[in-house]
Design a protein around this motif. Structure first.
Motif, PDB file in Angstrom:
ATOM      1  N   ASP A  40       0.205   7.599 -12.845  1.00  0.00           N
ATOM      2  CA  ASP A  40       1.325   7.106 -12.040  1.00  0.00           C
ATOM      3  C   ASP A  40       0.843   5.934 -11.181  1.00  0.00           C
ATOM      4  N   PHE A  41       1.824   5.194 -10.659  1.00  0.00           N
ATOM      5  CA  PHE A  41       1.546   4.006  -9.843  1.00  0.00           C
ATOM      6  C   PHE A  41       2.729   3.829  -8.905  1.00  0.00           C
ATOM      7  N   ILE A  42       2.460   3.482  -7.630  1.00  0.00           N
ATOM      8  CA  ILE A  42       3.550   3.365  -6.674  1.00  0.00           C
ATOM      9  C   ILE A  42       3.182   2.361  -5.589  1.00  0.00           C
ATOM     10  N   GLU A  43       4.220   1.749  -5.013  1.00  0.00           N
ATOM     11  CA  GLU A  43       4.042   0.814  -3.898  1.00  0.00           C
ATOM     12  C   GLU A  43       4.703   1.400  -2.666  1.00  0.00           C
ATOM     13  N   THR A  44       4.042   1.295  -1.513  1.00  0.00           N
ATOM     14  CA  THR A  44       4.572   1.809  -0.264  1.00  0.00           C
ATOM     15  C   THR A  44       5.286   0.688   0.490  1.00  0.00           C
ATOM     16  N   PRO A  45       6.128   1.023   1.495  1.00  0.00           N
ATOM     17  CA  PRO A  45       6.814  -0.032   2.266  1.00  0.00           C
ATOM     18  C   PRO A  45       5.862  -0.983   2.971  1.00  0.00           C
ATOM     19  N   SER A  46       4.639  -0.506   3.289  1.00  0.00           N
ATOM     20  CA  SER A  46       3.678  -1.375   3.966  1.00  0.00           C
ATOM     21  C   SER A  46       2.979  -2.330   3.016  1.00  0.00           C
ATOM     22  N   GLY A  47       3.286  -2.242   1.710  1.00  0.00           N
ATOM     23  CA  GLY A  47       2.680  -3.150   0.749  1.00  0.00           C
ATOM     24  C   GLY A  47       1.425  -2.615   0.087  1.00  0.00           C
ATOM     25  N   ASP A  48       1.095  -1.345   0.313  1.00  0.00           N
ATOM     26  CA  ASP A  48      -0.063  -0.749  -0.351  1.00  0.00           C
ATOM     27  C   ASP A  48       0.322  -0.307  -1.760  1.00  0.00           C
ATOM     28  N   TYR A  49      -0.636  -0.424  -2.681  1.00  0.00           N
ATOM     29  CA  TYR A  49      -0.423  -0.003  -4.062  1.00  0.00           C
ATOM     30  C   TYR A  49      -1.385   1.160  -4.347  1.00  0.00           C
ATOM     31  N   TRP A  50      -0.799   2.293  -4.801  1.00  0.00           N
ATOM     32  CA  TRP A  50      -1.581   3.491  -5.074  1.00  0.00           C
ATOM     33  C   TRP A  50      -1.557   3.779  -6.569  1.00  0.00           C
ATOM     34  N   VAL A  51      -2.720   4.129  -7.100  1.00  0.00           N
ATOM     35  CA  VAL A  51      -2.885   4.381  -8.529  1.00  0.00           C
ATOM     36  C   VAL A  51      -3.399   5.796  -8.708  1.00  0.00           C
ATOM     37  N   ALA A  52      -2.657   6.582  -9.474  1.00  0.00           N
ATOM     38  CA  ALA A  52      -3.098   7.938  -9.799  1.00  0.00           C
ATOM     39  C   ALA A  52      -3.861   7.896 -11.114  1.00  0.00           C
ATOM     40  N   THR A  53      -5.141   8.247 -11.083  1.00  0.00           N
ATOM     41  CA  THR A  53      -5.989   8.200 -12.282  1.00  0.00           C
ATOM     42  C   THR A  53      -6.561   9.577 -12.559  1.00  0.00           C
ATOM     43  N   GLY A  54      -7.155   9.702 -13.743  1.00  0.00           N
ATOM     44  CA  GLY A  54      -7.794  10.961 -14.088  1.00  0.00           C
ATOM     45  C   GLY A  54      -9.029  11.229 -13.264  1.00  0.00           C
ATOM     46  N   GLY A  55      -9.543  10.225 -12.565  1.00  0.00           N
ATOM     47  CA  GLY A  55     -10.727  10.400 -11.731  1.00  0.00           C
ATOM     48  C   GLY A  55     -10.437  10.447 -10.250  1.00  0.00           C
ATOM     49  N   GLY A  56      -9.163  10.355  -9.864  1.00  0.00           N
ATOM     50  CA  GLY A  56      -8.826  10.417  -8.455  1.00  0.00           C
ATOM     51  C   GLY A  56      -7.765   9.390  -8.076  1.00  0.00           C
ATOM     52  N   LEU A  57      -7.387   9.420  -6.798  1.00  0.00           N
ATOM     53  CA  LEU A  57      -6.358   8.525  -6.270  1.00  0.00           C
ATOM     54  C   LEU A  57      -7.022   7.286  -5.679  1.00  0.00           C
ATOM     55  N   CYS A  58      -6.494   6.103  -6.038  1.00  0.00           N
ATOM     56  CA  CYS A  58      -7.078   4.842  -5.588  1.00  0.00           C
ATOM     57  C   CYS A  58      -6.006   3.980  -4.938  1.00  0.00           C
ATOM     58  N   ARG A  59      -6.459   3.151  -4.003  1.00  0.00           N
ATOM     59  CA  ARG A  59      -5.591   2.124  -3.411  1.00  0.00           C
ATOM     60  C   ARG A  59      -6.033   0.759  -3.934  1.00  0.00           C
ATOM     61  N   PHE A  60      -5.086   0.010  -4.456  1.00  0.00           N
ATOM     62  CA  PHE A  60      -5.375  -1.294  -5.065  1.00  0.00           C
ATOM     63  C   PHE A  60      -5.344  -2.384  -4.008  1.00  0.00           C
ATOM     64  N   ASP A  61      -6.370  -3.231  -4.014  1.00  0.00           N
ATOM     65  CA  ASP A  61      -6.452  -4.367  -3.103  1.00  0.00           C
ATOM     66  C   ASP A  61      -6.254  -5.643  -3.919  1.00  0.00           C
ATOM     67  N   PRO A  62      -5.089  -6.291  -3.827  1.00  0.00           N
ATOM     68  CA  PRO A  62      -4.821  -7.464  -4.679  1.00  0.00           C
ATOM     69  C   PRO A  62      -5.664  -8.677  -4.349  1.00  0.00           C
ATOM     70  N   VAL A  63      -6.298  -8.717  -3.175  1.00  0.00           N
ATOM     71  CA  VAL A  63      -7.116  -9.888  -2.825  1.00  0.00           C
ATOM     72  C   VAL A  63      -8.611  -9.583  -2.929  1.00  0.00           C
ATOM     73  N   GLY A  64      -8.969  -8.400  -3.412  1.00  0.00           N
ATOM     74  CA  GLY A  64     -10.375  -8.068  -3.569  1.00  0.00           C
ATOM     75  C   GLY A  64     -10.970  -8.726  -4.800  1.00  0.00           C
ATOM     76  N   SER A  65     -12.215  -8.444  -5.047  1.00  0.00           N
ATOM     77  CA  SER A  65     -12.886  -9.004  -6.215  1.00  0.00           C
ATOM     78  C   SER A  65     -13.806  -7.945  -6.795  1.00  0.00           C
ATOM     79  N   GLY A  66     -13.982  -8.013  -8.123  1.00  0.00           N
ATOM     80  CA  GLY A  66     -14.866  -7.061  -8.786  1.00  0.00           C
ATOM     81  C   GLY A  66     -14.418  -5.635  -8.556  1.00  0.00           C
ATOM     82  N   GLN A  67     -15.396  -4.747  -8.312  1.00  0.00           N
ATOM     83  CA  GLN A  67     -15.083  -3.340  -8.115  1.00  0.00           C
ATOM     84  C   GLN A  67     -14.454  -3.068  -6.756  1.00  0.00           C
TER      85      GLN A  67
END
Length: 978
Positions: free
Chosen positions: A56-83
């Motif tokens: 699953d994947f979802i966006e919050t009102p504050s602009g955070d992006y959360w990714v549900a993966t088989g290895g855990g829950l992650c927050r996506f940083d669109p301005v980050g780099s690499g890992q």
């Protein structure tokens, strides 16, 4: 503007009533993929994801992006780099959360996560996930569906039933024992009517929450299966579109919820491989900003069902041969359909057309054969319907359905003054009069008007300026109140209400018969004819100027059957080869877009065009509405060959950048999901480019050598129909100047210059102060030491003269010594006065001159007139200038005393226009300047005047006295004043 790119983890959809859906299929890599309208950007374990399995994947009102993966829950940083793009939460311990199976965001901004064995919640104002207490939860129960309804009740679908938790804490679990077809809950959605839809592995369930009991009572579930139109009983996903349509994804394609009808009790319409789907099993549904439906499949990528295709309504949707499309006063779109010789009426409910049958008179069997405006509802809400045997007028109704079974209140025929009973067109003008065009045999082609004020019908004859047998085909009214009438046999007529007469334009002038007329929102009159399209920019002018365009100017056909205008002022022309859309004034064939059967236009001739209250444009049979222009985003920025950080999602505006070097490269992309759409781009650099660049398909621009300064870059997308982005993407940046031109360097230089100037000024002040101190000391020493000694010498000399011991020969030298001493004392007094800085003012100089003249002249019985208008007592005058002025004046007084024998002396000292004027005159015996003025006294006076920067003049004559005049400038910048 971070919601525009589409994420393939959650996909979308929209309905098209067509035999084959306009679908495009995309394949993606493992992991998470982001679609920007052109390509997919893929993210996997290399970018920091703990697993390539995305649930699953979802966006919050504050602009955070959360990714549900088989290895855990992650927050996506669109301005980050690499890992560093993904920040993963721990799966165990304090603040940890197991790998999620589902993500959900409620109305209050709270984030919910379904995991194996329970549900976690992260409040909008909290930074951690906390477990939600649910009773009777097995550790192996996977929660794959979550929903918080409008009442605040939590619904959690798991593999062993549906959990309900009310805001007061009351809980209940529903299973097959309570009426569910299966315990495994796959999807949940609440529609806008408040119904709860539950997708299970054995059917779809609806719960009407307005009738839902509390947790302690058994609910009433309505179960839907294949017999209700679903393609399969296993429900994988649910979606309610922005248009209110419920979509169901199953393991055998998708279905749409529709209202049942007496002829078809099924409530779902299925779309399968036969309609163009590329895979059977649908795992996810979503809708993008353009209303396109995206379908996520198991193993076959993603599919997009385009919203911008034309919607075709046929006999299955309640339509047949359509003679007219009319909008009622309440905004309902109505269709008038001809079946055989009978006329039928139907209204559109947003999905299909339902019959509305007025009380048709039994005596009328011929319902005409015209098309276009054969019906209308006037401002009094009365319906007027044209037939082959007269004009029907129905009583006022508020809703279209109120017309059912209601007979007409009047039928107008030739008995009421009509030229014929075959009514071809009707029209209501701004005065609420009804214009009636008839057509038929035996000279029944004519034009009449029913007058609202009198309730009578008036027929227009050739005496009013109309040609014989006019047979009107179209009506329109301009802003001046003139009514324009298109004529079946060719030509155009304009009725002037003030004169009651017609002006006729012949068929030759019109290049053929007129088929349609329309006045657009700008007041232009558009004329569709059999040989082209014309418009009149100012229909009120005399004579009106017709501007023609044909296929040579970009029209797909010269036969124009119908015209309409959308909400954006674009003109739609139904032609013999489809539909042409263009923007008035845009010019050129490139600004015109053609729609054909390839775009979903129904085959055959299109004779109707109308815009409904929602801005949707309908042709012949209902067609789709024009979509909004595409937005545009900045996707990359490169400065001097070095990438500048920018969000992976693209940004609509970037400000405040300070760049040290060039070249500057900007990449951009327009988001447009329309089928077959090709975007081009225009850009400009404000302050450098005077206008937008020519459209190009390149999605980047490079500025190689920009001078230092501030810049504002704009870019917009241009669709193939000429529509441009409503808001360009922008980039504001500053190219920093070189070191020697930087503000801080220039400021440092200015500060250093200021410090040097202040230092020099202080040094000069110190020097001046030192000189003043030296002058004061010298004046004091001269006065106290040398002056006292000279006075002593003079006194002693006089004492020695008076004693009897001094011989007579010695008395003469002693007298000379005393006289010289007194003269030296006077000269020293002048020197001490001159060098003493206390006396450095013009006022002090005037005072000393007045005192000296008084002492020297008055004691000799000479009358003195000393006149001065100088008031600048504080005007600074240096020692040299004071001394020179004073000595010139002193010499003049001495000359008068020695040589003039005068009895009166006049002294005038004034300041005039920045100059000091001194005049010394006497009434003595005078002299001849050519003879006498060879002495050294006058020469010294002239030298002193020259040193002052001034001029000395002498006026004298025997027995007429003499006058010496000095003019010297008074200016602090002149050296004599320093």
């Amino acid at each position: 503007m971070k919601k525009l790119p589409l994420w393939a983890a959650v996909l979308s959809c929209f309905l098209l009533h067509a035999s084959r859906l306009p679908i495009r299929t995309y394949t993606t890599a493992e992991g998470l993929s982001r679609f920007d309208g052109y390509r997919f950007a893929n993210y996997g374990t290399e970018q920091g994801l703990p697993s390539n399995f995305i649930s699953d994947f979802i966006e919050t009102p504050s602009g955070d992006y959360w990714v549900a993966t088989g290895g855990g829950l992650c927050r996506f940083d669109p301005v980050g780099s690499g890992q560093s793009r993904f920040h993963c939460l721990p799966t165990t311990g304090d603040g940890g959360i197991p790998p999620p199976l589902a993500l959900y965001r409620d109305r209050d901004g709270n984030l919910w996560s379904g995991v194996s064995g329970g549900v976690f919640k992260r409040a909008a104002n909290d930074s951690q996930f906390k477990r939600v207490d649910l009773r009777d939860v097995r550790s192996d129960s996977g929660f794959e569906a979550l929903l918080v309804d409008r009442h605040g009740t939590l619904w959690a679908g798991s593999s062993n039933g549906l959990y309900r938790r009310d805001p007061d804490g009351a809980e209940r679990r529903y299973t097959s024992a309570d009426g569910l077809p299966n315990d495994y809950i796959m999807a949940l959605v609440e529609d806008r009517a408040g119904h709860l839809w539950i997708g299970t592995r054995a059917g779809l369930v609806r719960l009407d929450q307005s009738m839902a009991p509390g947790p302690s009572l058994k609910p009433r579930f309505t179960v839907y299966s294949v017999k209700d139109g679903l393609p399969a009983p296993r429900i994988e996903s649910l979606l309610e579109s922005s248009g209110g349509t419920l979509w169901v994804g199953t393991n055998e394609c998708i279905a749409e919820h529709v209202a049942s009808s007496p002829g078809d009790p099924r409530e779902f319409r299925s779309f399968t491989l036969a309609q163009g789907l590329s895979a059977r099993s649908v795992g996810a549904l979503a809708e993008d900003r353009d209303g396109n439906l995206w379908i996520g499949t198991f193993g076959s990528g993603a599919m997009k069902v385009a919203h911008s295709g034309f919607l075709i309504y046929s006999e299955a949707d309640g339509l047949d041969f359509v003679r007219s499309l009319v909008q009622s006063r309440d905004g309902t779109l109505c269709a008038f359909i001809r079946r055989g010789s009978r006329l039928h009426m139907a209204r559109f409910d947003g999905r299909r057309f339902f019959p509305v049958e007025p009380g048709w008179p039994k005596g009328i069997s011929d319902y005409g054969w015209g098309w276009g405006q054969i019906a209308l509802q006037d401002e009094n809400s009365e319906w007027w319907i044209a037939t082959g045997e007269g004009l029907l007028r129905f009583p006022p109704v508020a809703r279209v359905d109120d017309l059912v079974g209601k007979p007409p209140q009047a039928i107008y025929t030739t008995h009421d003054g009509l030229p014929g009973n075959g009514i071809f067109r009707i029209y209501e003008d701004s005065h609420r009069d009804i214009w009636i065009g008839t057509i038929g045999l035996n000279h029944q082609d004519g034009l009449a008007r029913w007058c609202r004020s009198t309730g009578k019908v008036t027929t227009f004859s050739q005496d009013s300026g109309l040609p014989g047998d006019p047979a009107p085909t179209a009506f329109a009214e301009d802003r001046g109140g003139n009514v324009w009438i298109g004529l079946f046999h060719g030509g155009l007529a304009r009725y002037c209400r003030s004169t009651g007469r017609f002006t006729t334009f012949t068929a030759n002038q019109m290049h053929g018969g007129v088929r349609t007329l329309m006045t657009d929102s700008a007041g232009r009159l558009w004329i569709g004819a059999s040989c082209g399209l014309a418009h009149v920019d100012d229909p009120v002018s005399e004579p009106p100027r017709l501007i023609w365009q044909s296929s040579a100017e970009g029209l797909s056909s010269n036969y124009i059957a119908a015209l309409t205008e959308d909400n954006r002022g674009r003109i739609y022309a139904a032609t013999g080869r489809g539909v042409d859309r263009f923007e008035p004034g845009a010019g050129g064939a490139g600004a015109m877009r053609h729609y054909t059967t390839a775009d979903g236009i129904p085959p055959g001739e299109l004779e109707l065009a109308v815009r409904d209250r929602h801005g949707l444009v309908w042709f012949g049979t209902p067609l789709g509405a024009a979509r909004p222009p595409p937005p545009v985003l900045l996707t990359a920025l490169n400065v001097g060959g070095i990438p500048h950080p920018i969000s992976d999602l693209g940004e609509s505006g970037i400000t405040g950048l300070r760049l040290k070097q060039t070249p500057v490269r900007v990449d951009f992309v327009g988001i447009d999901y329309s089928p077959g759409e090709t975007l081009r781009y225009q850009y400009r650099l404000e302050g450098t480019d005077l206008a937008w660049s020519p459209p190009t398909d390149q999605r980047s621009v490079v500025y190689a050598n920009l001078a230092s300064g501030s810049y504002h870059f704009l870019v917009r997308a241009v669709a193939s129909d000429g529509a441009v982005s409503p808001q360009p993407a922008s980039l504001s940046f500053t190219i920093l100047p070189p070191l020697w031109r930087s503000w801080w360097f220039l400021t440092a230089c200015a500060l250093a210059t200021l410090l040097i100037a202040v230092g020099l000024h202080r040094y000069r002040l110190a020097q001046l102060l030192a000189v003043a101190n030296v002058r004061t000391r010298i004046a004091t020493d001269l006065h106290d030491d040398i002056g006292a000694s000279l006075s002593q010498i003079a006194i002693l000399s006089e004492v020695a003269q008076r004693t009897g011991t001094v011989d007579e020969p010695a008395r003469i030298p002693l007298a000379e010594i005393a006289g010289i001493s007194r003269e030296l004392i006077d000269s020293m007094s002048d020197i001490v006065w001159a060098i003493n800085p206390v006396h450095d003012s013009l006022g002090n100089l005037v005072y000393r001159m007045r005192r000296f003249a008084t002492d020297m002249l008055v004691t000799r019985q000479i009358v003195l007139h000393f006149r001065s208008t100088i008031t600048d007592h504080d005007l600074r005058v240096g020692a040299n200038a004071r001394r020179e002025l004073y000595l010139i004046f002193k010499e003049a007084i001495h000359n008068i005393l020695r040589h003039s024998g005068a009895g009166q002396v006049e002294v005038d000292l004034h300041r005039v226009d920045g100059a000091l004027t001194l005049s010394v005159s006497d009434n003595g015996k005078g002299f001849d300047p050519a003879v006498v003025c060879k002495g050294r006294g006058l020469t010294h006076m002239r030298k002193r005047a020259t040193a002052l920067g001034g001029k000395l003049s002498l006026e004298a004559a025997p027995d007429r006295g003499a006058c010496i005049r000095l003019v010297a400038p008074i200016d602090s910048r002149k050296p004599w004043q320093r």
